[in-house]
Design a protein around this motif. Structure first.
Motif, mmCIF file in Angstrom:
data_model
loop_
_atom_site.group_PDB
_atom_site.id
_atom_site.type_symbol
_atom_site.label_atom_id
_atom_site.label_comp_id
_atom_site.label_asym_id
_atom_site.label_seq_id
_atom_site.Cartn_x
_atom_site.Cartn_y
_atom_site.Cartn_z
ATOM 1 N N TYR A 306 67.938 32.608 -36.901
ATOM 2 C CA TYR A 306 69.086 32.780 -37.800
ATOM 3 C C TYR A 306 70.308 33.265 -37.023
ATOM 4 O O TYR A 306 71.410 32.715 -37.143
ATOM 5 C CB TYR A 306 68.729 33.778 -38.902
ATOM 6 C CG TYR A 306 69.922 34.331 -39.649
ATOM 7 C CD1 TYR A 306 70.572 33.578 -40.625
ATOM 8 C CD2 TYR A 306 70.419 35.605 -39.363
ATOM 9 C CE1 TYR A 306 71.688 34.081 -41.299
ATOM 10 C CE2 TYR A 306 71.522 36.117 -40.024
ATOM 11 C CZ TYR A 306 72.153 35.351 -40.992
ATOM 12 O OH TYR A 306 73.254 35.843 -41.645
ATOM 13 N N TRP A 307 70.120 34.292 -36.207
ATOM 14 C CA TRP A 307 71.232 34.931 -35.510
ATOM 15 C C TRP A 307 71.898 33.996 -34.500
ATOM 16 O O TRP A 307 73.126 33.983 -34.371
ATOM 17 C CB TRP A 307 70.724 36.186 -34.812
ATOM 18 C CG TRP A 307 71.798 37.053 -34.230
ATOM 19 C CD1 TRP A 307 72.183 37.115 -32.921
ATOM 20 C CD2 TRP A 307 72.624 37.972 -34.941
ATOM 21 N NE1 TRP A 307 73.208 38.029 -32.771
ATOM 22 C CE2 TRP A 307 73.493 38.569 -33.996
ATOM 23 C CE3 TRP A 307 72.716 38.352 -36.275
ATOM 24 C CZ2 TRP A 307 74.440 39.530 -34.351
ATOM 25 C CZ3 TRP A 307 73.655 39.312 -36.634
ATOM 26 C CH2 TRP A 307 74.510 39.883 -35.682
ATOM 27 N N GLU A 308 71.095 33.216 -33.793
ATOM 28 C CA GLU A 308 71.622 32.383 -32.712
ATOM 29 C C GLU A 308 72.149 31.032 -33.182
ATOM 30 O O GLU A 308 73.074 30.483 -32.586
ATOM 31 C CB GLU A 308 70.529 32.154 -31.657
ATOM 32 C CG GLU A 308 70.073 33.415 -30.951
ATOM 33 C CD GLU A 308 71.154 34.002 -30.051
ATOM 34 O OE1 GLU A 308 72.083 33.260 -29.673
ATOM 35 O OE2 GLU A 308 71.065 35.203 -29.728
ATOM 36 N N PHE A 309 71.569 30.480 -34.251
ATOM 37 C CA PHE A 309 71.859 29.086 -34.568
ATOM 38 C C PHE A 309 72.418 28.831 -35.964
ATOM 39 O O PHE A 309 72.889 27.732 -36.230
ATOM 40 C CB PHE A 309 70.591 28.240 -34.390
ATOM 41 C CG PHE A 309 70.122 28.200 -32.962
ATOM 42 C CD1 PHE A 309 70.861 27.554 -31.990
ATOM 43 C CD2 PHE A 309 68.932 28.828 -32.593
ATOM 44 C CE1 PHE A 309 70.428 27.521 -30.673
ATOM 45 C CE2 PHE A 309 68.496 28.788 -31.278
ATOM 46 C CZ PHE A 309 69.244 28.152 -30.322
ATOM 47 N N CYS A 310 72.364 29.796 -36.857
ATOM 48 C CA CYS A 310 72.895 29.562 -38.201
ATOM 49 C C CYS A 310 74.380 29.923 -38.241
ATOM 50 O O CYS A 310 74.771 31.016 -37.822
ATOM 51 C CB CYS A 310 72.133 30.391 -39.252
ATOM 52 S SG CYS A 310 70.438 29.829 -39.493
#
Length: 317
Positions: A306-310
């Motif tokens: 979630y943190w890196e790609f959303c």
């Protein structure tokens, strides 16, 4: 019985919540009790007996080192795993241990921590008995503890029965099954997160909850970063090589694409994050028990994805 999320998810060290985190906490409580009873100065020798699964597999799960650190007053959530090897070497080379961090006693790991591989205590497979003796060999104090999983420790009463104290804190939305939880969501038009946040405020403020959750997230992020940085073999004698670092380099070499859509690349990243945590756990690093060390890689993997790609990921999310 009410259970806080900070009981289910807590910082500790690997490789096992029941064999490492629990025994360290039990040993810390024992040493702290000696200090509270003003018995420290009278202690000349200690003996910690490990039974059942602790006795059978404790050496492979780092139970002995965890017990020694607990006897020195360390907490699983606060101890620095990087300093443990040096501190253990000091205890072993000098033959002394700083009980509760205050009183130096003679200590020999080979004789003062006993693994009973084929004996069990009656109440639970993960049992341990802590004993303190004076200079004449007379018993000063003895307590039995059970590491019941997830880092939870239960002390036995004098008659051997378990000292279980259920938390009876009133909750605004009590439930004891997934079905009841979903029914509460429907009845009150709330999400699961809304229900859990409301219940958690029975113990602490919303600001404290947010701060605590972000601290757990910080430990999870640090664990993943350590996992993709460290290389070499995992401890244990099986010569298992770490894979997370090489997998990370491989993924970084690829052209980054939109991973929000279902793809094998997305799974590669999620698997990497989980593997990094699992390898740090196996190496005795700092992790978040979630809710056991064996399952500790799942939530960090999802949160990292979630943190890196959303898009627009943030702390509120």
């Amino acid at each position: 019985m009410a259970v806080s999320l900070f009981e289910l998810f807590k910082a500790g060290i690997g490789p096992s919540s029941s064999h490492t985190v629990g025994p360290m906490e039990a040993a810390r409580r024992f040493a702290g009790g000696l200090a509270d009873e003003r018995l420290l100065v009278s202690v000349h020798r200690l003996k910690v007996s490990l039974y059942g699964s602790l006795g059978a597999t404790g050496k492979g799960h780092g139970t002995g080192p965890a017990v020694m650190m607990g006897l020195e007053g360390e907490q699983p959530a606060r101890i620095d795993p990087e300093q443990m090897p040096g501190r253990l070497e000091r205890i072993r080379s000098t033959g002394t241990l700083s009980l509760a961090g205050q009183h130096q006693i003679r200590f020999r790991e080979s004789t003062d921590i006993v693994y009973y591989r084929r004996k069990s205590l009656p109440e639970h497979p993960n049992g341990m008995v802590c004993q303190a003796f004076d200079e004449h060999g007379q018993s000063l104090c003895e307590h039995t503890y059970y590491s019941v999983g997830g880092g939870f420790v239960v002390a036995a009463n004098a008659d051997g029965s378990l000292e279980i104290r259920a938390d009876d804190t009133p909750l605004p939305y009590p439930f004891n099954s997934g079905k009841t939880l979903l029914a509460l969501c429907q009845e009150h038009e709330l999400t699961i997160a809304d229900i859990m946040l409301a219940n958690e405020q029975a113990w602490r403020t919303a600001d404290d909850i947010r701060t605590g959750i972000l601290e757990l997230w910080r430990v999870m992020r640090e664990c993943v970063q350590n996992g993709i940085r460290h290389e070499g073999e995992l401890p244990g004698g099986l010569k298992v090589r770490r894979r997370a670092a090489s997998l990370y380099r491989s993924l970084m070499d690829k052209t980054r694409v939109d991973l929000i859509s279902p793809s094998l690349s997305a799974l590669d990243w999620v698997n990497l994050y989980a593997l990094a945590v699992n390898e740090e756990n196996a190496a005795g690093g700092r992790i978040v028990t979630a809710p056991t060390n064996g399952a500790a890689g799942i939530i960090p993997a999802v949160l990292h994805y979630y943190w890196e790609f959303c898009p627009q990921a943030d702390e509120d999310g």
